[in-house]
Scaffold this active site. Structure first.
Site, mmCIF file in Angstrom:
data_model
loop_
_atom_site.group_PDB
_atom_site.id
_atom_site.type_symbol
_atom_site.label_atom_id
_atom_site.label_comp_id
_atom_site.label_asym_id
_atom_site.label_seq_id
_atom_site.Cartn_x
_atom_site.Cartn_y
_atom_site.Cartn_z
ATOM 1 N N HIS A 141 -4.441 7.659 21.308
ATOM 2 C CA HIS A 141 -4.241 7.760 22.754
ATOM 3 C C HIS A 141 -4.517 9.182 23.247
ATOM 4 O O HIS A 141 -5.314 9.389 24.181
ATOM 5 C CB HIS A 141 -2.799 7.357 23.086
ATOM 6 C CG HIS A 141 -2.461 7.417 24.543
ATOM 7 N ND1 HIS A 141 -2.399 6.298 25.325
ATOM 8 C CD2 HIS A 141 -2.161 8.458 25.348
ATOM 9 C CE1 HIS A 141 -2.082 6.636 26.567
ATOM 10 N NE2 HIS A 141 -1.920 7.952 26.603
ATOM 11 N N GLU A 142 -3.864 10.150 22.627
ATOM 12 C CA GLU A 142 -4.035 11.538 23.081
ATOM 13 C C GLU A 142 -5.460 12.036 22.820
ATOM 14 O O GLU A 142 -5.991 12.838 23.597
ATOM 15 C CB GLU A 142 -3.017 12.445 22.387
ATOM 16 C CG GLU A 142 -1.573 12.110 22.701
ATOM 17 C CD GLU A 142 -1.266 12.085 24.188
ATOM 18 O OE1 GLU A 142 -1.937 12.812 24.956
ATOM 19 O OE2 GLU A 142 -0.358 11.336 24.588
ATOM 20 N N HIS A 145 -7.549 11.124 25.769
ATOM 21 C CA HIS A 145 -7.436 12.124 26.840
ATOM 22 C C HIS A 145 -8.305 13.347 26.521
ATOM 23 O O HIS A 145 -9.040 13.864 27.385
ATOM 24 C CB HIS A 145 -5.986 12.577 26.987
ATOM 25 C CG HIS A 145 -5.092 11.597 27.656
ATOM 26 N ND1 HIS A 145 -5.362 11.047 28.882
ATOM 27 C CD2 HIS A 145 -3.890 11.079 27.269
ATOM 28 C CE1 HIS A 145 -4.380 10.227 29.236
ATOM 29 N NE2 HIS A 145 -3.482 10.229 28.263
ATOM 30 N N HIS A 148 -11.990 12.641 26.835
ATOM 31 C CA HIS A 148 -12.311 12.542 28.267
ATOM 32 C C HIS A 148 -12.514 13.951 28.844
ATOM 33 O O HIS A 148 -13.511 14.239 29.523
ATOM 34 C CB HIS A 148 -11.168 11.824 28.987
ATOM 35 C CG HIS A 148 -11.477 11.429 30.384
ATOM 36 N ND1 HIS A 148 -10.603 10.686 31.160
ATOM 37 C CD2 HIS A 148 -12.543 11.681 31.195
ATOM 38 C CE1 HIS A 148 -11.133 10.483 32.354
ATOM 39 N NE2 HIS A 148 -12.305 11.087 32.393
#
Length: 259
Positions: A141-142, A145, A148
């Site tokens: 998940h991180e 980020h 991105h």
């Protein structure tokens, strides 16, 4: 500022029509019966008459299997292969070579996990890796980020490099879901598969279910203020109780400690 509501004012800077917010709530509430079925199963597995708030966090499958950090990176990289070789190699390099990730819990380190960094630096991830599948999913998940941010900062000038909060969770959640399918497709042990399915459901509950519920609660409190209804501890707690009961359904009993 001539907005018709606090909701319209809040969405204005993101260029989002209020219909998007209302459609989200409407679509999710239409599917609450599916969640109520899950909570009935949770109540049955735990052997309780009614679910209390703390029962929502009880494990349904016992001790989780242990996963080392390097194994976690391997799973993530293999699972994210559909996103391209360049993406995967950057993830592997960031995790294992360039020290993007502050991995393990240490004394005085804060809890939780987040991705940070600036336009002129590489991304940085703080997390507390405990060797569970939840930790693996958190890393994916991180890293979503961070990737991105990495690609946005690498291709856009500074003024356009940031991204709106409305799409900030897209890359991270996408990474989690791709990883979930990859790991589940390669798991044959029924107990491990059940554990993974429970983890996936709880991930959705934390990412979508609770956030939608909180949004409806926040909207309701603002509407009360707009209608000149007094906002007291009792009135706000009563509203929260109604929304919690609506979302968690007939298998749930609300407790005063939550208000």
């Amino acid at each position: 500022r001539r907005h018709k509501s606090t909701l319209e004012a809040a969405l204005f800077e993101h260029n989002l029509p209020v219909e998007v917010f209302h459609n989200l709530l409407s679509a999710f509430v239409d599917h609450l019966p599916t969640w109520h079925r899950y909570f009935r199963l949770r109540r049955k597995i735990l052997g309780v008459e009614m679910l209390q708030p703390f029962d929502m966090w009880a494990s349904l499958t016992g001790n989780p299997p242990s996963v080392g950090f390097e194994q976690a990176v391997a799973w993530i990289c293999e699972g994210l292969a559909p996103l391209g070789e360049g993406y995967v190699e950057t993830v592997r390099r960031g995790c294992l070579q360039e020290r993007w990730v502050d991995v393990y819990p240490t004394k005085n380190k804060r809890s939780g996990a987040y991705s940070s960094g600036t336009y002129l630096t590489q991304p940085y991830i703080l997390m507390n890796y405990h060797g569970t599948y939840d930790s693996v999913s958190t890393l994916a998940h991180e890293m979503g980020h961070s990737m991105h941010s990495y690609f946005s900062r690498g291709t856009q000038p500074y003024v356009y490099s940031n991204y709106d909060i409305f799409c900030a969770e897209v890359a991270s959640t996408c990474n989690e879901i791709i990883l979930q399918h990859y790991v589940l497709d390669r798991t044959e042990d029924p107990k491990k598969k059940l554990y993974l399915l429970c983890e996936f459901l709880e991930g959705i509950r934390g990412t979508v279910f609770r956030q939608t519920m909180f949004s409806e609660f926040e909207q309701r409190v603002h509407e009360m203020a707009e209608q000149n209804k007094p906002l007291t501890a009792d009135s706000i707690s009563a509203e929260y109780r109604k929304i919690m009961t609506k979302y968690y359904g007939p298998s749930y009993t609300h407790a005063d400690l939550v208000d």
